[in-house]
Design a protein around this motif. Sequence first.
Motif, short mmCIF file in Angstrom:
data_model
loop_
_atom_site.label_atom_id
_atom_site.label_comp_id
_atom_site.label_asym_id
_atom_site.label_seq_id
_atom_site.Cartn_x
_atom_site.Cartn_y
_atom_site.Cartn_z
N LEU A 1 10.44 -0.67 3.51
CA LEU A 1 10.19 -1.78 2.59
C LEU A 1 9.34 -1.32 1.41
CD1 LEU A 1 9.45 -4.66 5.11
CD2 LEU A 1 11.51 -4.33 3.73
N GLY A 2 8.40 -0.41 1.66
CA GLY A 2 7.58 0.13 0.57
C GLY A 2 8.41 0.94 -0.41
N ILE A 3 9.38 1.70 0.10
CA ILE A 3 10.26 2.48 -0.78
C ILE A 3 11.13 1.55 -1.62
CG2 ILE A 3 12.24 4.04 -0.78
CD1 ILE A 3 10.92 5.44 1.65
N VAL A 4 11.66 0.50 -1.00
CA VAL A 4 12.46 -0.48 -1.75
C VAL A 4 11.61 -1.14 -2.83
CG1 VAL A 4 13.66 -2.71 -1.54
CG2 VAL A 4 14.07 -0.90 0.13
N LEU A 5 10.38 -1.52 -2.47
CA LEU A 5 9.47 -2.12 -3.45
C LEU A 5 9.15 -1.14 -4.57
CD1 LEU A 5 7.81 -4.67 -4.02
CD2 LEU A 5 5.95 -3.63 -2.71
N PHE A 6 9.02 0.13 -4.24
CA PHE A 6 8.77 1.16 -5.25
C PHE A 6 9.89 1.23 -6.27
CE2 PHE A 6 9.48 5.65 -6.47
CZ PHE A 6 8.34 5.84 -7.24
N LEU B 1 -7.57 9.93 -5.92
CA LEU B 1 -8.40 8.88 -5.33
C LEU B 1 -7.55 7.72 -4.85
CD1 LEU B 1 -11.29 7.68 -4.87
CD2 LEU B 1 -11.01 6.65 -7.12
N PHE B 2 -6.60 7.29 -5.66
CA PHE B 2 -5.77 6.17 -5.26
C PHE B 2 -4.75 6.54 -4.21
CE2 PHE B 2 -7.59 4.14 -8.95
CZ PHE B 2 -7.77 2.85 -8.47
N ILE B 3 -4.30 7.78 -4.16
CA ILE B 3 -3.44 8.23 -3.07
C ILE B 3 -4.18 8.14 -1.75
CG2 ILE B 3 -2.40 10.31 -2.05
CD1 ILE B 3 -1.44 11.04 -4.87
N LEU B 4 -5.40 8.66 -1.71
CA LEU B 4 -6.19 8.61 -0.47
C LEU B 4 -6.55 7.19 -0.08
CD1 LEU B 4 -8.49 11.71 -1.04
CD2 LEU B 4 -6.49 11.53 0.45
N LEU B 5 -6.90 6.37 -1.05
CA LEU B 5 -7.26 4.98 -0.77
C LEU B 5 -6.06 4.19 -0.24
CD1 LEU B 5 -9.54 2.87 -0.96
CD2 LEU B 5 -8.68 2.33 -3.25
N SER B 6 -4.91 4.36 -0.87
CA SER B 6 -3.72 3.63 -0.41
C SER B 6 -3.27 4.12 0.96
CB SER B 6 -2.59 3.73 -1.42
OG SER B 6 -2.17 5.07 -1.57
N LEU B 7 -3.39 5.42 1.22
CA LEU B 7 -3.05 5.92 2.56
C LEU B 7 -4.02 5.40 3.62
CD1 LEU B 7 -1.90 9.61 2.14
CD2 LEU B 7 -0.58 7.67 2.94
N ALA C 1 0.84 -1.21 0.00
CA ALA C 1 0.00 0.00 0.00
C ALA C 1 0.87 1.25 0.00
CB ALA C 1 -0.94 0.00 1.21
N PHE C 2 1.98 1.23 0.73
CA PHE C 2 2.88 2.38 0.72
C PHE C 2 3.54 2.54 -0.64
CE2 PHE C 2 6.64 4.89 1.80
CZ PHE C 2 6.05 5.90 2.51
N CYS C 3 3.88 1.43 -1.29
CA CYS C 3 4.44 1.48 -2.64
C CYS C 3 3.44 2.07 -3.62
CB CYS C 3 4.87 0.09 -3.07
SG CYS C 3 5.48 -0.01 -4.76
N VAL C 4 2.19 1.65 -3.51
CA VAL C 4 1.13 2.19 -4.38
C VAL C 4 0.97 3.68 -4.14
CG1 VAL C 4 -1.37 2.13 -4.79
CG2 VAL C 4 -0.08 0.01 -4.64
N PHE C 5 1.03 4.09 -2.88
CA PHE C 5 0.97 5.51 -2.54
C PHE C 5 2.08 6.28 -3.25
CE2 PHE C 5 3.03 8.62 0.32
CZ PHE C 5 2.11 9.64 0.22
N VAL D 1 4.04 10.11 -7.11
CA VAL D 1 5.03 10.54 -8.10
C VAL D 1 4.34 10.79 -9.44
CG1 VAL D 1 7.05 9.77 -9.41
CG2 VAL D 1 6.98 9.48 -6.95
N ASP D 2 3.36 9.95 -9.80
CA ASP D 2 2.64 10.17 -11.05
C ASP D 2 1.91 11.50 -11.03
OD1 ASP D 2 1.93 9.09 -13.63
OD2 ASP D 2 -0.11 8.97 -12.86
N LEU D 3 1.37 11.89 -9.88
CA LEU D 3 0.70 13.18 -9.77
C LEU D 3 1.71 14.32 -9.73
CD1 LEU D 3 -2.07 14.54 -9.47
CD2 LEU D 3 -1.75 14.43 -7.02
N ALA D 4 2.87 14.08 -9.12
CA ALA D 4 3.88 15.13 -8.99
C ALA D 4 4.47 15.52 -10.35
CB ALA D 4 5.00 14.68 -8.05
N ILE D 5 4.55 14.57 -11.26
CA ILE D 5 5.10 14.88 -12.58
C ILE D 5 3.96 15.06 -13.58
CG2 ILE D 5 7.34 13.83 -12.19
CD1 ILE D 5 6.38 11.36 -13.60
N PHE D 6 2.89 15.63 -13.10
CA PHE D 6 1.66 15.83 -13.87
C PHE D 6 1.93 16.56 -15.18
CE2 PHE D 6 -2.30 18.14 -14.76
CZ PHE D 6 -3.17 17.08 -14.75
N ASP D 7 1.39 16.03 -16.25
CA ASP D 7 1.49 16.59 -17.59
C ASP D 7 2.92 16.60 -18.13
OD1 ASP D 7 0.40 17.58 -19.90
OD2 ASP D 7 0.49 19.68 -19.26
#
Length: 109
Positions: free
Chosen positions: A93-98, A63-69, A16-20, A25-31
């Motif tokens: 571990l989530g960062i490593v998985l990311f 939506l997925f940021i809030l759901l994963s958090l 869940a932390f990896c999904v977050f 990051v996908d939102l941070a590099i928007f467009d």
Amino acid sequence: MKKFLMPIMSFFAAVAFCVFLVFLVDLAIFDRVGKACGIWESTFQAYEETARGLVLMANMDMLFILLSLAIFGLLILILFKHYSYRVLLIPILGIVLFFVIGYRFLCFI
């Protein structure tokens, strides 16, 4: 079964932390790079190249940021009773998985 429950919950908390992180990051590099070959590349084909498409993608990311958090927070609260402060290793571990699987979702890693 109970002895396997805590490790399984720890694994899902790390996921869940990896999904977050992926959606953050996908939102941070928007467009930019993330939307060019990101997770939702073909989801809103009817709205591609329009502002509406970008808004829809940003809403899906949020939506997925809030759901994963929410999932991560709930699991951490439950695991804290059993592992106490060792649950602080789960985000690591989530960062490593990311970094292990993140390149499949985002082009820049």
